[in-house]
Write a protein that holds these residues in place. Sequence first.
Motif, PDB file in Angstrom:
ATOM      1  N   ASP A  81       0.829  -1.209   0.000  1.00  0.00           N
ATOM      2  CA  ASP A  81       0.000   0.000   0.000  1.00  0.00           C
ATOM      3  C   ASP A  81       0.869   1.267   0.000  1.00  0.00           C
ATOM      4  OD1 ASP A  81      -2.660   1.258   0.288  1.00  0.00           O
ATOM      5  OD2 ASP A  81      -1.773   1.989   2.159  1.00  0.00           O
ATOM      6  N   ILE A  82       1.883   1.277   0.838  1.00  0.00           N
ATOM      7  CA  ILE A  82       2.754   2.471   0.917  1.00  0.00           C
ATOM      8  C   ILE A  82       3.497   2.668  -0.411  1.00  0.00           C
ATOM      9  CG2 ILE A  82       4.791   3.454   2.071  1.00  0.00           C
ATOM     10  CD1 ILE A  82       3.815   1.705   4.588  1.00  0.00           C
ATOM     11  N   VAL A  83       4.036   1.584  -0.941  1.00  0.00           N
ATOM     12  CA  VAL A  83       4.865   1.705  -2.150  1.00  0.00           C
ATOM     13  C   VAL A  83       4.010   2.077  -3.370  1.00  0.00           C
ATOM     14  CG1 VAL A  83       6.396   0.448  -3.721  1.00  0.00           C
ATOM     15  CG2 VAL A  83       6.638   0.149  -1.251  1.00  0.00           C
ATOM     16  N   PHE A  84       2.859   1.437  -3.518  1.00  0.00           N
ATOM     17  CA  PHE A  84       2.000   1.758  -4.673  1.00  0.00           C
ATOM     18  C   PHE A  84       1.556   3.222  -4.638  1.00  0.00           C
ATOM     19  CE2 PHE A  84       1.431  -2.743  -5.795  1.00  0.00           C
ATOM     20  CZ  PHE A  84       1.323  -2.649  -7.172  1.00  0.00           C
ATOM     21  N   ARG A  85       1.372   3.766  -3.424  1.00  0.00           N
ATOM     22  CA  ARG A  85       0.899   5.161  -3.326  1.00  0.00           C
ATOM     23  C   ARG A  85       2.030   6.170  -3.480  1.00  0.00           C
ATOM     24  NH1 ARG A  85      -4.302   5.378  -1.268  1.00  0.00           N
ATOM     25  NH2 ARG A  85      -5.015   3.450  -0.296  1.00  0.00           N
ATOM     26  N   ASP A  86       3.264   5.715  -3.455  1.00  0.00           N
ATOM     27  CA  ASP A  86       4.405   6.639  -3.493  1.00  0.00           C
ATOM     28  C   ASP A  86       4.462   7.347  -4.857  1.00  0.00           C
ATOM     29  OD1 ASP A  86       7.453   6.720  -1.903  1.00  0.00           O
ATOM     30  OD2 ASP A  86       7.235   7.557  -3.925  1.00  0.00           O
ATOM     31  N   ARG A  87       4.579   8.672  -4.834  1.00  0.00           N
ATOM     32  CA  ARG A  87       4.538   9.411  -6.114  1.00  0.00           C
ATOM     33  C   ARG A  87       5.822   9.234  -6.931  1.00  0.00           C
ATOM     34  NH1 ARG A  87       5.254  13.313  -2.272  1.00  0.00           N
ATOM     35  NH2 ARG A  87       7.232  14.436  -2.462  1.00  0.00           N
ATOM     36  N   ASN A  88       6.891   8.743  -6.303  1.00  0.00           N
ATOM     37  CA  ASN A  88       8.126   8.481  -7.067  1.00  0.00           C
ATOM     38  C   ASN A  88       8.050   7.198  -7.884  1.00  0.00           C
ATOM     39  OD1 ASN A  88       9.296  10.722  -6.051  1.00  0.00           O
ATOM     40  ND2 ASN A  88      10.820   9.682  -4.758  1.00  0.00           N
ATOM     41  N   ILE A  89       7.000   6.411  -7.642  1.00  0.00           N
ATOM     42  CA  ILE A  89       6.945   5.055  -8.206  1.00  0.00           C
ATOM     43  C   ILE A  89       5.818   4.933  -9.232  1.00  0.00           C
ATOM     44  CG2 ILE A  89       6.546   2.597  -7.606  1.00  0.00           C
ATOM     45  CD1 ILE A  89       9.279   3.852  -6.667  1.00  0.00           C
ATOM     46  N   SER A  90       6.185   4.453 -10.436  1.00  0.00           N
ATOM     47  CA  SER A  90       5.173   4.301 -11.501  1.00  0.00           C
ATOM     48  C   SER A  90       4.839   2.846 -11.808  1.00  0.00           C
ATOM     49  CB  SER A  90       5.676   4.968 -12.783  1.00  0.00           C
ATOM     50  OG  SER A  90       5.913   6.324 -12.542  1.00  0.00           O
ATOM     51  N   GLY A  91       5.627   1.916 -11.290  1.00  0.00           N
ATOM     52  CA  GLY A  91       5.348   0.499 -11.531  1.00  0.00           C
ATOM     53  C   GLY A  91       6.029  -0.350 -10.473  1.00  0.00           C
ATOM     54  N   VAL A  92       5.515  -1.571 -10.286  1.00  0.00           N
ATOM     55  CA  VAL A  92       6.025  -2.402  -9.178  1.00  0.00           C
ATOM     56  C   VAL A  92       6.295  -3.836  -9.648  1.00  0.00           C
ATOM     57  CG1 VAL A  92       5.393  -3.427  -6.935  1.00  0.00           C
ATOM     58  CG2 VAL A  92       4.823  -1.025  -7.414  1.00  0.00           C
ATOM     59  N   ILE A  93       7.426  -4.367  -9.183  1.00  0.00           N
ATOM     60  CA  ILE A  93       7.645  -5.822  -9.286  1.00  0.00           C
ATOM     61  C   ILE A  93       7.499  -6.360  -7.867  1.00  0.00           C
ATOM     62  CG2 ILE A  93       9.258  -7.693  -9.839  1.00  0.00           C
ATOM     63  CD1 ILE A  93      10.739  -5.760 -11.712  1.00  0.00           C
ATOM     64  N   LEU A 135      -2.485  -9.519  -3.554  1.00  0.00           N
ATOM     65  CA  LEU A 135      -1.810  -9.163  -4.815  1.00  0.00           C
ATOM     66  C   LEU A 135      -2.836  -8.852  -5.910  1.00  0.00           C
ATOM     67  CD1 LEU A 135       1.033 -11.793  -4.565  1.00  0.00           C
ATOM     68  CD2 LEU A 135       1.365  -9.315  -4.569  1.00  0.00           C
ATOM     69  N   ARG A 136      -3.930  -9.588  -5.919  1.00  0.00           N
ATOM     70  CA  ARG A 136      -5.001  -9.301  -6.893  1.00  0.00           C
ATOM     71  C   ARG A 136      -5.526  -7.873  -6.703  1.00  0.00           C
ATOM     72  NH1 ARG A 136     -10.188 -12.057  -5.094  1.00  0.00           N
ATOM     73  NH2 ARG A 136      -9.885 -10.401  -3.574  1.00  0.00           N
ATOM     74  N   ASP A 137      -5.725  -7.485  -5.450  1.00  0.00           N
ATOM     75  CA  ASP A 137      -6.345  -6.184  -5.173  1.00  0.00           C
ATOM     76  C   ASP A 137      -5.415  -5.009  -5.460  1.00  0.00           C
ATOM     77  OD1 ASP A 137      -8.569  -7.571  -4.551  1.00  0.00           O
ATOM     78  OD2 ASP A 137      -8.332  -7.438  -2.379  1.00  0.00           O
ATOM     79  N   CYS A 138      -4.157  -5.263  -5.721  1.00  0.00           N
ATOM     80  CA  CYS A 138      -3.241  -4.163  -6.078  1.00  0.00           C
ATOM     81  C   CYS A 138      -3.665  -3.506  -7.394  1.00  0.00           C
ATOM     82  CB  CYS A 138      -1.799  -4.675  -6.188  1.00  0.00           C
ATOM     83  SG  CYS A 138      -1.114  -5.095  -4.585  1.00  0.00           S
ATOM     84  N   LYS A 139      -4.508  -4.189  -8.165  1.00  0.00           N
ATOM     85  CA  LYS A 139      -5.052  -3.592  -9.398  1.00  0.00           C
ATOM     86  C   LYS A 139      -5.712  -2.249  -9.105  1.00  0.00           C
ATOM     87  CE  LYS A 139      -6.673  -7.698 -11.819  1.00  0.00           C
ATOM     88  NZ  LYS A 139      -7.895  -8.346 -12.275  1.00  0.00           N
ATOM     89  N   LEU A 140      -6.284  -2.142  -7.889  1.00  0.00           N
ATOM     90  CA  LEU A 140      -7.061  -0.951  -7.539  1.00  0.00           C
ATOM     91  C   LEU A 140      -6.211   0.322  -7.497  1.00  0.00           C
ATOM     92  CD1 LEU A 140      -9.275  -2.632  -4.801  1.00  0.00           C
ATOM     93  CD2 LEU A 140      -9.884  -2.112  -7.170  1.00  0.00           C
ATOM     94  N   TYR A 141      -4.885   0.177  -7.389  1.00  0.00           N
ATOM     95  CA  TYR A 141      -4.028   1.376  -7.362  1.00  0.00           C
ATOM     96  C   TYR A 141      -3.884   1.988  -8.766  1.00  0.00           C
ATOM     97  CZ  TYR A 141      -2.763  -0.276  -2.719  1.00  0.00           C
ATOM     98  OH  TYR A 141      -2.814  -0.692  -1.418  1.00  0.00           O
ATOM     99  N   GLY A 142      -4.218   1.215  -9.787  1.00  0.00           N
ATOM    100  CA  GLY A 142      -4.174   1.741 -11.157  1.00  0.00           C
ATOM    101  C   GLY A 142      -2.772   1.860 -11.742  1.00  0.00           C
ATOM    102  N   LYS A 143      -1.766   1.378 -11.017  1.00  0.00           N
ATOM    103  CA  LYS A 143      -0.393   1.425 -11.560  1.00  0.00           C
ATOM    104  C   LYS A 143      -0.009   0.024 -12.053  1.00  0.00           C
ATOM    105  CE  LYS A 143       1.451   5.155  -8.676  1.00  0.00           C
ATOM    106  NZ  LYS A 143       2.408   5.553  -7.631  1.00  0.00           N
ATOM    107  N   PRO A 144       0.821  -0.056 -13.093  1.00  0.00           N
ATOM    108  CA  PRO A 144       1.185  -1.388 -13.589  1.00  0.00           C
ATOM    109  C   PRO A 144       2.057  -2.160 -12.597  1.00  0.00           C
ATOM    110  CG  PRO A 144       2.457   0.318 -14.709  1.00  0.00           C
ATOM    111  CD  PRO A 144       1.449   1.026 -13.862  1.00  0.00           C
ATOM    112  N   TYR A 145       1.833  -3.466 -12.545  1.00  0.00           N
ATOM    113  CA  TYR A 145       2.698  -4.308 -11.706  1.00  0.00           C
ATOM    114  C   TYR A 145       2.725  -5.730 -12.238  1.00  0.00           C
ATOM    115  CZ  TYR A 145      -1.555  -6.121  -9.353  1.00  0.00           C
ATOM    116  OH  TYR A 145      -2.778  -6.695  -9.078  1.00  0.00           O
TER     117      TYR A 145
END
Length: 452
Positions: free
Chosen positions: A364-376, A394-404
């Motif tokens: 949650d913290i990392v997906f919301r970070d403005r320095n970050i545009s995608g996550v592995i 992990l499925r619900d990370c879709k809700l952040y709208g950033k690619p991962y």
Amino acid sequence: MPNLDLFFNPRAIAVVGASRTPGKIGYTILENLKMTYKGKIYPINLEATEIMGLNAYPSVLNIEEPVDLAVIAVPAEKVKYVVLECIKKKIKACCIISSGFSEIGQKEREIELQKISKGKIDIIGPNCLGVYSKNLDMLFLSRDRFKRPSEGNISFISQSGAVGSALIDMIGFEGIGISRFISYGNALDIGEIELIDYLGKDTGTRAIAMYIENIKDGLEFIKVASKVSKIKPLVALKAGKTKKGQEACMSHTGALAGPANVYSSAFKQAGVIEAKTSEELFDMAKSLAYQPIMADNKIAVITDGGGFGVLAADAAVEFGLELPALTPESLKPLRSAMPAHGITANPVDVTGDASDERFKRVLDIVFRDRNISGVIAIVLPQIPALTEGIVDILRDCKLYGKPYVVCMSGGAWTQEKARKLESFGVPVYPTPERAAKALAALYEYGKIVKGK
Ligand code: ACO
């Protein structure tokens, strides 16, 4: 451009060379069509009056109702006569499965077919498997030996039937869905250009993967692919890069393969992402079909295994991605979400005693970070405090709208979790390098869409 809809949504199909004998190609085609296609099917056989409970006819000319598509599986020397009958019957589309054309030096058979068919009937093939979708399966591969993939958003066009079907078999096993598969063989009429154009408009297709030996008309390809690549991603694997490979193309589909660097620059110009291996082809198609594009190249790696974080970081940098530090606003909550031995740098290491809850807070913290545009997200689900619940997190990370993308390395137990996560449309890879490449494709495609 021809109306390819007749190949994918025909109102009635004739199978010329439908066989009474199990194990023969014309038997399996009919069997698979019968299992999947809801429209009318007409088996065409010189001797039989009934096959698999369907009325059979000696020729398409004996059918009274209109037919949209003919699937032709008779020996090569008979194909011309069958095509002439199809034209007479006003059938507008046919797939020629038969081999025995330019791939064995019989180019004149193709030239003759081109002459008689021009403007009258569109042809996929010869020397191909034809088309496959959930509702129209003409593959001559038995369903016992080749489990069909689930329905999904990737469409795959392949000059090679064998490469195409083996990859489809493999990705079906992995749980990735397919929208359409088209094996177009020697491409005497319809080839990659017409197919890309069609799939570009096809609502079920979100990404197009291609296995290509040669391109008929480079300029037209660039024109059509440039248009389509702005709407949906195209990924291509070019075969026949070496002299030996080029010779093999000639005897496979009669293709003049051409130098690899010319293809690479054509792909670049047309906004086509080039895969180096068959593995990369689907790894990238999978992320491109199921994830949004990445705004820039700034990513975070989150892992529960330090070594995997290092491998992912190395691979990400190699593929043009950057791992910036998280913002100061993220660091404080991140610190309090983790024990003292957790690492808050990027890669973020939640360590081997991470629980579902710890992973959830850190994600949650990392997906919301403005320095970050995608996550592995590297999740080794074997660690003791993780439960089945991690799949839902992990499925619900879709809700952040950033690619991962997710990396899950391990054997059968781990792969079961990976398949479950993929069934929710989240791309999962067995190694950090493959995950990094797949995420990098989302950045690359972002540049293509923005015209950079
Ligand atoms: N009209 C109607 N029926 C016909 C005709 C005709 N003109 N000619 C033959 N038939 C019937 C036959 O009687 C037979 O029926 P039966 O088995 O009930 O007696 C059936 O149609 C098939 O004809 P056969 O002459 O037995 O042909 P066979 O099945 O041996 O081979 C085939 C035909 C499969 C098309 C073969 O010539 C061929 O090309 N094989 C290779 C196919 C291939 O590999 N394609 C590329 C795939 S891509 C890849 O890489 C995997």
